[in-house]
Design an enzyme around this catalytic site. Structure first.
Site, mmCIF file in Angstrom:
data_model
loop_
_atom_site.group_PDB
_atom_site.id
_atom_site.type_symbol
_atom_site.label_atom_id
_atom_site.label_comp_id
_atom_site.label_asym_id
_atom_site.label_seq_id
_atom_site.Cartn_x
_atom_site.Cartn_y
_atom_site.Cartn_z
ATOM 1 N N CYS A 86 -0.258 4.472 1.939
ATOM 2 C CA CYS A 86 -0.362 3.647 3.542
ATOM 3 C C CYS A 86 0.839 4.252 3.986
ATOM 4 O O CYS A 86 0.748 5.047 4.826
ATOM 5 C CB CYS A 86 -1.073 2.341 3.162
ATOM 6 N N ASP A 87 1.690 3.661 3.654
ATOM 7 C CA ASP A 87 3.311 3.856 3.952
ATOM 8 C C ASP A 87 4.182 4.929 3.283
ATOM 9 O O ASP A 87 5.206 4.590 3.281
ATOM 10 C CB ASP A 87 4.147 2.439 3.621
ATOM 11 N N CYS A 144 0.867 -1.107 -0.292
ATOM 12 C CA CYS A 144 0.144 -0.220 -0.303
ATOM 13 C C CYS A 144 0.478 1.109 0.027
ATOM 14 O O CYS A 144 1.496 1.893 1.437
ATOM 15 C CB CYS A 144 -1.027 -0.149 1.122
#
Length: 370
Positions: A188-189, A185
């Site tokens: 996300c990261d 992701c």
């Protein structure tokens, strides 16, 4: 307990074949009665609202439903889809975009807080995986190995599992770099400090890969898109964004055969093989992102809810209502676009409120868990 009783019963039955003993007969009768009682109690568990799932959608729904005195039952699963209770978040080392945690928080710790809050308000949680459901009529029936539950309303919040590739160094075990530079992701990261101003790579050839590669150019010094074919399957407009971006370089006809580490124990590079020439090169990267799709956890539904071609549950626009009245879906199991913890939590809230309204309309005002 159910299985211990069953094992004891089998042992006694085996002995009973060769031994005629009053005490044994009495013991056998006692265990039969106990087992019958357990089976009976297994069939009688009821609730106004049952939740299947363990991520932000499931627990947000549980918190709202508990506060509304619906006495919800939640099945969080036991390594369902190969992931611990808590879902995809448990595979994320640092969550920095969930409100309320200015210093960030680990995915495992965040999901544990979700669980604690659900329990605080009275949610009954079972660490059991739902094997099948019967949605043919209300009350709906939910089955695990250990119990059956009748539910007036049901929420499916089982999520979607990111697809991964299996090559040396890609796993979570010793010697692997999952959550140490490898992720599924980018949104996300990707903003994490270990990726800033570093060379990064994305695997995939669809719209998700194009989107994630473009997103990562905000943080990485260069972004490689690695694809095993010589054309992308992504939409033309998404491809154009990649081709026009000077920070993105495409490696065609290529696969990754190994991930290697640096002196800090983090991802330091990947070995890339050209499938046409057989040539292998070591590419220095600090981040590798899988963008090869997700698989929604809907197999156990056995086609009882309407899904799209990829298996995602179809909900009515602006709601969490599914094709079966009284059954709701929230989180990534019905969302293949955003797939964020915060959006999942929002749909979990919606589902609980919609379930409460449904129950009021049908004259069921409170939970009936036994």
């Amino acid at each position: 307990m159910y299985y211990r009783k069953a094992h004891t019963l089998c042992t006694l039955l085996s002995k009973a074949r060769v031994v005629s003993d009053r005490k044994l007969t009495h013991s056998l009768a006692s265990h039969l009665k106990s087992l019958a009682t357990m089976v009976e109690s297994k069939k009688n568990l009821k609730t106004a609202f049952c939740i299947i799932g363990s991520g932000p959608a499931a627990h947000t729904a549980a918190i709202y439903a508990s506060r509304a005195e619906l006495s919800p039952i939640l099945f969080e699963g036991w390594m369902a889809n190969g992931i611990a209770a808590g879902g995809q978040l448990t595979t994320t080392s640092d969550v920095e975009n969930f409100p309320g945690f200015p210093d960030g928080i680990s995915g495992y710790e965040l999901t544990d807080k979700f669980r604690q809050q659900s329990l605080r308000f009275g949610t009954q949680i079972f660490t059991e995986t739902v094997e099948r459901v019967d949605l043919s009529r209300r009350p709906f029936k939910v089955f695990t190995e250990e119990r059956e539950v009748e539910a007036e309303t049901l929420l499916i919040a089982t999520g979607a599992v990111a697809k991964r590739l299996n090559f040396k160094g890609a796993a979570e075990d010793e010697g692997g770099f999952w959550n140490k530079g490898i992720s599924a992701c980018a949104v996300c990261d990707g903003a994490a400090p270990i990726f800033r101003n570093k060379p990064l790579a994305v695997i995939g050839g669809g719209d998700s890969a194009m989107e994630e590669a473009t997103f990562l150019t905000k943080f990485g010094s260069i972004v490689y898109v690695i694809h095993r074919r010589d054309t992308f399957r992504a939409s033309k407009i998404m491809q154009k964004r990649v081709f026009d971006n000077p920070k993105i370089k495409v490696l065609w006809n290529s696969i990754i055969i190994e991930a290697v580490g640096n002196d800090k124990g983090l991802l330091g590079g990947i070995k890339v093989k050209n499938v046409l020439t057989g040539e292998t090169n070591l590419l220095d990267v600090s981040g590798l992102f899988f963008a090869i799709g997700h698989e929604p956890a809907t197999m156990f539904l056995d086609g009882q809810l309407a899904t799209d071609s990829e298996g995602y549950i179809i909900t009515k626009p602006g709601t969490t209502q599914t094709s079966v009245e009284g059954v709701f879906a929230a989180g990534d199991v019905q969302d293949k676009k955003w797939r964020q913890a915060i959006t999942s939590a929002g749909t979990g809230c919606m589902a609980a409120l919609e379930a409460e309204h449904f129950l009021q309309e049908h004259g069921v005002q409170e939970g009936k868990s036994d």
